[in-house]
Write an enzyme that holds these catalytic residues in place. Sequence first.
Site, PDB file in Angstrom:
ATOM      1  CG  HIS A  13      -8.830  39.143 -41.163  1.00 31.60           C
ATOM      2  ND1 HIS A  13      -9.270  39.853 -40.063  1.00 31.60           N
ATOM      3  CD2 HIS A  13      -9.683  39.456 -42.173  1.00 31.60           C
ATOM      4  CE1 HIS A  13     -10.335  40.568 -40.410  1.00 31.60           C
ATOM      5  NE2 HIS A  13     -10.616  40.343 -41.672  1.00 31.60           N
ATOM      6  N   GLY A  14      -5.955  35.524 -40.495  1.00 29.89           N
ATOM      7  CA  GLY A  14      -4.951  34.620 -41.035  1.00 29.89           C
ATOM      8  C   GLY A  14      -3.942  34.185 -40.000  1.00 29.89           C
TER       9      GLY A  14
END
Length: 472
Positions: free
Chosen positions: A325-326
Site C-alpha cells: 500500500h505504501g
Amino acid sequence: MLFPTSTFAIFFLIVLPLSWLLMPNVHRWRPFIIVASYVFYSWWDWRFVFLLAGCTIWNQVLAVRIHNATTEAQKKALLWLALAGDLGVLAYFKYYDFFVDSSQSAAAIAGLDLPLSLKTIILPVGISFYTFMAISYVVDTYRGDFVPTTLEKFAVYLSFFPHLVAGPIVRGSELIPQLDTPRNPRRVDTSRAFYLIATGLFKKVVIANYLASHIVDQVFGAPNQHSSLEILIGVYAYAVQIYADFSGYTDIAIGIALLLGFTFPRNFDSPYAAVSLQDFWRRWHMTLSRWLRDYVYIPLGGNRKGKVVTYRNLMLTMLLGGLWHGAGWTFIVWGGIHGTGLALERWRHDRPGYVEPRDTLQRRVISRVITFNVVCLAWIFFRADSFASAWDIITGLFTGWGQASPLVTGGVLLAIAVGIGSQYLPARFPYALMDRFGRLPVLGQAAVLAVALMLTNTMGPEGVAPFIYFRF
C-alpha cells in the site's frame, strides 16, 4: 484521467460507441481498445506508457516460455526471472527512496555513512495494480492453471482502462476468456451499470470528499489543535472516507466495464459489517485479499505446516500487504496490526477444547464494534504522515475531552452514518433498486440519472480530489 471529470466523460462518449461499433470484429476491436487504454493512461504522463508496454511484453514472452519449457527447473528459472523483473521495476519506482532512507537511518545508528542519495522518483499511477495482475498471469501459467494467450489479448487484459489505475485486480482467467468472442449488447446489464456508476460517484464526490474537506484533513494535519471528540470523529470519518473513495472508484470501474460488455469481480462487500478481522478481509478490497492469499499466504505454507508457522504466514502476508500500500513504516505497522489481529483470532480458535459461542444478536453487535474499532486504530497509521503524527492522534483521543469541537457538525455525523449505515442494508436492497430502475422506460431512466448526477454535482465540493488509491 479521473473518472468523475468532464475530460473522461468526453473520452468515454467517444470510446463507448466506437467500441460497440467495432465489437463484431474482435480483431479490430482489440487494437482499438488497446490504443484507447493507452490514451487514457498517457493523459497523466505519456512517458509511463512505455513502462506499461514493457511490462506487457516482458510478462507475455516469459509466460509463453514457461508454458513451453520441458523441465521443471526451466519453468522455475523463468518464473523467478519474470518475478525479478516485475518486482524489480516495482521496487525501483515505489520503494527506492524508502529503502535508501531506511538504510541510511540504520547505518547512522551503527555509526556508518552510506553513500546513497535519494532520487525523488515519480510513482507511475496504477503500477502496483497492473504489476500484480501480470504476476498472477505468469504464476498461473507456471502452475498450469492457465494457458498463456496471445500478446494482443494479454495487452488488452493488462491495459484495459476501467481497471488500469486502481483496480480491481482482475485475474487472467476472469477477463481474458471474455476477449475471445464479441460481447452481446443485448446482454449488457445497463441497470446495474448505471446504478454502480451513480452510487460510486455519490460515494466519491459527495461522501468521501465532504469528510476529507470538513474534518479528516484538518484533524490529521494538526492533531494537537483539536479536541478528543474531533479526533475520534475524524478517525471514524477517515474510515468512511477511504471506504467511500475506494469502493466508489471500483463501483464506477465495474459499471464502465459493464457498459463495454465485460464483467469484473466484486471488490467490496459491506466491510464495516464484519464480525472479525478475517471477515473484514473477506469483504474489503476482495480482489487484493484473494491475491495475497493465493500468491503469498499459500506459497508460504498457509496453514499446512503447524500453528506457529500459520501465525507467521498470516503476519508476513499482512506486512507485505501493508508495504504494497505504501513505501513507509506506517503502512507496515498498519499491516502488522491486521496481521497480529488475524493471528490472535486464529490462535483463539486453535486452543484445545475451544467451542464456537452461540451466534446471538448481542454477540454480533459486540464483535462488529470491536472489529470496527481495531480497523480504525489501524487506519490511524495508514493515514498519518509519520509515527509522530499517529502518536499525536492516539494520545489526543485521551487528553482533550471537554474542549470545543466545532468540526463535529451535523453534516459530518450524517455522512458517517450514511457511509456505515448503508452497509447494514439488506443484501437484496440494491438489486431491488436496480430492478425497479430497469423497468422504467428509457426516458424515465434518463431522468433519474440526470437528477442523480445533478444532486451529486450540487452536493459535492468544487473540483474533484484524486482517488486515494491512485498513489498505491
